[in-house]
Design a protein around this motif. Sequence first.
Motif, PDB file in Angstrom:
ATOM      1  N   ASP A  53       0.878  -1.169   0.000  1.00 35.02           N
ATOM      2  CA  ASP A  53       0.000   0.000   0.000  1.00 35.02           C
ATOM      3  C   ASP A  53       0.915   1.218   0.000  1.00 35.02           C
ATOM      4  O   ASP A  53       1.554   1.515   1.022  1.00 35.02           O
ATOM      5  N   ILE A  54       1.023   1.903  -1.125  1.00 33.48           N
ATOM      6  CA  ILE A  54       2.008   2.974  -1.241  1.00 33.48           C
ATOM      7  C   ILE A  54       1.782   4.095  -0.224  1.00 33.48           C
ATOM      8  O   ILE A  54       2.699   4.846   0.076  1.00 33.48           O
ATOM      9  N   LEU A  55       0.588   4.201   0.331  1.00 31.53           N
ATOM     10  CA  LEU A  55       0.325   5.235   1.325  1.00 31.53           C
ATOM     11  C   LEU A  55       0.645   4.778   2.752  1.00 31.53           C
ATOM     12  O   LEU A  55       0.642   5.592   3.669  1.00 31.53           O
ATOM     13  N   LYS A  56       0.901   3.498   2.934  1.00 32.06           N
ATOM     14  CA  LYS A  56       1.237   2.968   4.255  1.00 32.06           C
ATOM     15  C   LYS A  56       2.616   2.333   4.274  1.00 32.06           C
ATOM     16  O   LYS A  56       3.423   2.599   5.147  1.00 32.06           O
ATOM     17  N   GLY A  57       2.849   1.442   3.330  1.00 30.16           N
ATOM     18  CA  GLY A  57       4.141   0.784   3.291  1.00 30.16           C
ATOM     19  C   GLY A  57       4.144  -0.426   2.389  1.00 30.16           C
ATOM     20  O   GLY A  57       3.097  -0.929   1.975  1.00 30.16           O
ATOM     21  N   LEU A 103       7.516 -11.048  12.644  1.00 30.74           N
ATOM     22  CA  LEU A 103       8.746 -11.051  11.863  1.00 30.74           C
ATOM     23  C   LEU A 103       8.493 -10.202  10.625  1.00 30.74           C
ATOM     24  O   LEU A 103       7.605 -10.503   9.829  1.00 30.74           O
ATOM     25  N   MET A 104       9.276  -9.138  10.470  1.00 28.29           N
ATOM     26  CA  MET A 104       9.096  -8.224   9.346  1.00 28.29           C
ATOM     27  C   MET A 104      10.341  -8.269   8.464  1.00 28.29           C
ATOM     28  O   MET A 104      11.460  -8.286   8.968  1.00 28.29           O
ATOM     29  N   VAL A 105      10.114  -8.292   7.156  1.00 29.87           N
ATOM     30  CA  VAL A 105      11.201  -8.392   6.188  1.00 29.87           C
ATOM     31  C   VAL A 105      11.058  -7.250   5.180  1.00 29.87           C
ATOM     32  O   VAL A 105       9.968  -7.005   4.662  1.00 29.87           O
ATOM     33  N   TYR A 111       9.406  -0.169   2.592  1.00 25.89           N
ATOM     34  CA  TYR A 111       9.380   0.888   3.602  1.00 25.89           C
ATOM     35  C   TYR A 111       8.076   0.795   4.389  1.00 25.89           C
ATOM     36  O   TYR A 111       7.151   0.087   3.996  1.00 25.89           O
ATOM     37  N   ILE A 112       7.989   1.540   5.485  1.00 24.37           N
ATOM     38  CA  ILE A 112       6.720   1.820   6.179  1.00 24.37           C
ATOM     39  C   ILE A 112       6.707   3.318   6.444  1.00 24.37           C
ATOM     40  O   ILE A 112       7.678   3.870   6.976  1.00 24.37           O
ATOM     41  N   LEU A 113       5.610   3.972   6.077  1.00 22.39           N
ATOM     42  CA  LEU A 113       5.478   5.406   6.314  1.00 22.39           C
ATOM     43  C   LEU A 113       4.973   5.680   7.725  1.00 22.39           C
ATOM     44  O   LEU A 113       4.182   4.908   8.272  1.00 22.39           O
ATOM     45  N   ARG A 114       5.398   6.800   8.268  1.00 20.22           N
ATOM     46  CA  ARG A 114       4.891   7.259   9.562  1.00 20.22           C
ATOM     47  C   ARG A 114       3.467   7.780   9.362  1.00 20.22           C
ATOM     48  O   ARG A 114       3.174   8.471   8.393  1.00 20.22           O
ATOM     49  N   ASN A 115       2.592   7.426  10.304  1.00 22.49           N
ATOM     50  CA  ASN A 115       1.203   7.865  10.228  1.00 22.49           C
ATOM     51  C   ASN A 115       0.839   8.515  11.556  1.00 22.49           C
ATOM     52  O   ASN A 115       0.619   7.834  12.551  1.00 22.49           O
ATOM     53  N   LYS A 157      23.130  -6.712  14.811  1.00 22.58           N
ATOM     54  CA  LYS A 157      22.618  -8.075  14.967  1.00 22.58           C
ATOM     55  C   LYS A 157      22.593  -8.466  16.439  1.00 22.58           C
ATOM     56  O   LYS A 157      23.473  -8.109  17.212  1.00 22.58           O
ATOM     57  N   ASN A 158      21.527  -9.192  16.810  1.00 18.87           N
ATOM     58  CA  ASN A 158      21.390  -9.755  18.151  1.00 18.87           C
ATOM     59  C   ASN A 158      21.258  -8.681  19.227  1.00 18.87           C
ATOM     60  O   ASN A 158      21.762  -8.821  20.322  1.00 18.87           O
ATOM     61  N   SER A 159      20.576  -7.592  18.888  1.00 20.26           N
ATOM     62  CA  SER A 159      20.304  -6.564  19.895  1.00 20.26           C
ATOM     63  C   SER A 159      18.785  -6.448  20.091  1.00 20.26           C
ATOM     64  O   SER A 159      18.011  -6.637  19.156  1.00 20.26           O
ATOM     65  N   LEU A 160      18.409  -6.169  21.320  1.00 25.73           N
ATOM     66  CA  LEU A 160      17.002  -5.995  21.668  1.00 25.73           C
ATOM     67  C   LEU A 160      16.821  -4.567  22.157  1.00 25.73           C
ATOM     68  O   LEU A 160      17.494  -4.141  23.094  1.00 25.73           O
ATOM     69  N   THR A 161      15.923  -3.835  21.513  1.00 25.18           N
ATOM     70  CA  THR A 161      15.628  -2.466  21.915  1.00 25.18           C
ATOM     71  C   THR A 161      14.201  -2.421  22.437  1.00 25.18           C
ATOM     72  O   THR A 161      13.285  -2.915  21.784  1.00 25.18           O
ATOM     73  N   LEU A 162      14.026  -1.842  23.624  1.00 27.01           N
ATOM     74  CA  LEU A 162      12.707  -1.669  24.231  1.00 27.01           C
ATOM     75  C   LEU A 162      12.355  -0.187  24.205  1.00 27.01           C
ATOM     76  O   LEU A 162      13.181   0.658  24.569  1.00 27.01           O
ATOM     77  N   ILE A 163      11.137   0.141  23.772  1.00 27.64           N
ATOM     78  CA  ILE A 163      10.671   1.510  23.685  1.00 27.64           C
ATOM     79  C   ILE A 163       9.354   1.603  24.436  1.00 27.64           C
ATOM     80  O   ILE A 163       8.445   0.807  24.197  1.00 27.64           O
ATOM     81  N   LYS A 164       9.246   2.589  25.304  1.00 25.04           N
ATOM     82  CA  LYS A 164       8.035   2.745  26.115  1.00 25.04           C
ATOM     83  C   LYS A 164       7.092   3.773  25.485  1.00 25.04           C
ATOM     84  O   LYS A 164       7.470   4.914  25.253  1.00 25.04           O
ATOM     85  N   ASN A 165       5.873   3.341  25.209  1.00 25.46           N
ATOM     86  CA  ASN A 165       4.775   4.190  24.747  1.00 25.46           C
ATOM     87  C   ASN A 165       5.099   5.100  23.561  1.00 25.46           C
ATOM     88  O   ASN A 165       4.851   6.302  23.606  1.00 25.46           O
ATOM     89  N   PRO A 166       5.619   4.548  22.464  1.00 23.63           N
ATOM     90  CA  PRO A 166       5.818   5.412  21.293  1.00 23.63           C
ATOM     91  C   PRO A 166       4.467   5.751  20.667  1.00 23.63           C
ATOM     92  O   PRO A 166       3.489   5.039  20.865  1.00 23.63           O
ATOM     93  N   SER A 167       4.435   6.848  19.920  1.00 20.96           N
ATOM     94  CA  SER A 167       3.175   7.210  19.270  1.00 20.96           C
ATOM     95  C   SER A 167       3.079   6.615  17.866  1.00 20.96           C
ATOM     96  O   SER A 167       1.990   6.326  17.389  1.00 20.96           O
ATOM     97  N   SER A 168       4.216   6.444  17.195  1.00 20.21           N
ATOM     98  CA  SER A 168       4.218   5.874  15.853  1.00 20.21           C
ATOM     99  C   SER A 168       5.615   5.352  15.533  1.00 20.21           C
ATOM    100  O   SER A 168       6.541   5.521  16.324  1.00 20.21           O
ATOM    101  N   PHE A 169       5.736   4.729  14.376  1.00 26.48           N
ATOM    102  CA  PHE A 169       7.050   4.308  13.899  1.00 26.48           C
ATOM    103  C   PHE A 169       7.050   4.276  12.383  1.00 26.48           C
ATOM    104  O   PHE A 169       6.004   4.318  11.735  1.00 26.48           O
ATOM    105  N   TYR A 170       8.239   4.250  11.823  1.00 19.88           N
ATOM    106  CA  TYR A 170       8.378   4.075  10.388  1.00 19.88           C
ATOM    107  C   TYR A 170       9.659   3.305  10.113  1.00 19.88           C
ATOM    108  O   TYR A 170      10.523   3.180  10.984  1.00 19.88           O
ATOM    109  N   VAL A 171       9.749   2.766   8.905  1.00 19.16           N
ATOM    110  CA  VAL A 171      10.948   2.063   8.473  1.00 19.16           C
ATOM    111  C   VAL A 171      11.462   2.796   7.242  1.00 19.16           C
ATOM    112  O   VAL A 171      10.734   2.972   6.260  1.00 19.16           O
TER     113      VAL A 171
END
Length: 192
Positions: A53-57, A103-105, A111-115, A157-171
Amino acid sequence: MVNPGYFGKEKEIFRVLNREGVVTLFYFLDQEEFSQNIHPAIRRVKGFIYHHDILKGVYAEAPSRFQDHFLDALLQERKNNEREKTKKKCAQSRIQSKIVWRLMVFHPGDYILRNDQALLPKGIYAVYTLQDGDDASGGYIVFVDREGNHIRVPSFKNSLTLIKNPSSFYVKYVNHLAKGKRMFLLGRSNTF
């Protein structure tokens, strides 16, 4: 299986998460376990669902049954080690009841757009990076917190990131410089 340096430090890790809103744990899993269990489990995943979906990702996602494969690999029991059995039981009850993994590839062109119109539900988000990435080629994930600050997840590689209460994300768009696909696990918990 989890890096022994993190055992007994859960309170400190969550204290930093509550104070800073983000924490990254490098070399999260023991390297031997990562190589022998995680990568083979991911290679067995079939039936990816492609989102276009070109408007989402544009990206691919493993089917929901992947969660079982990942947990089996992550929590595989070592037969002759009682200490590992105890750790496995603790981790299994905590992870299975609290985190839903995807699992995202991302291939070149994905890409993923910020919304800003669709806020993420509150909770703790986890990103487990499955391979090193060259940030010049894109494909890295960025979370945006409630104040509008951008939190870029390290591409190690092999890292874990924790994020508290984000409002959005994008790739970030995976460009022509990419030497292959980018893969990571995205998890969310609202019960930590």
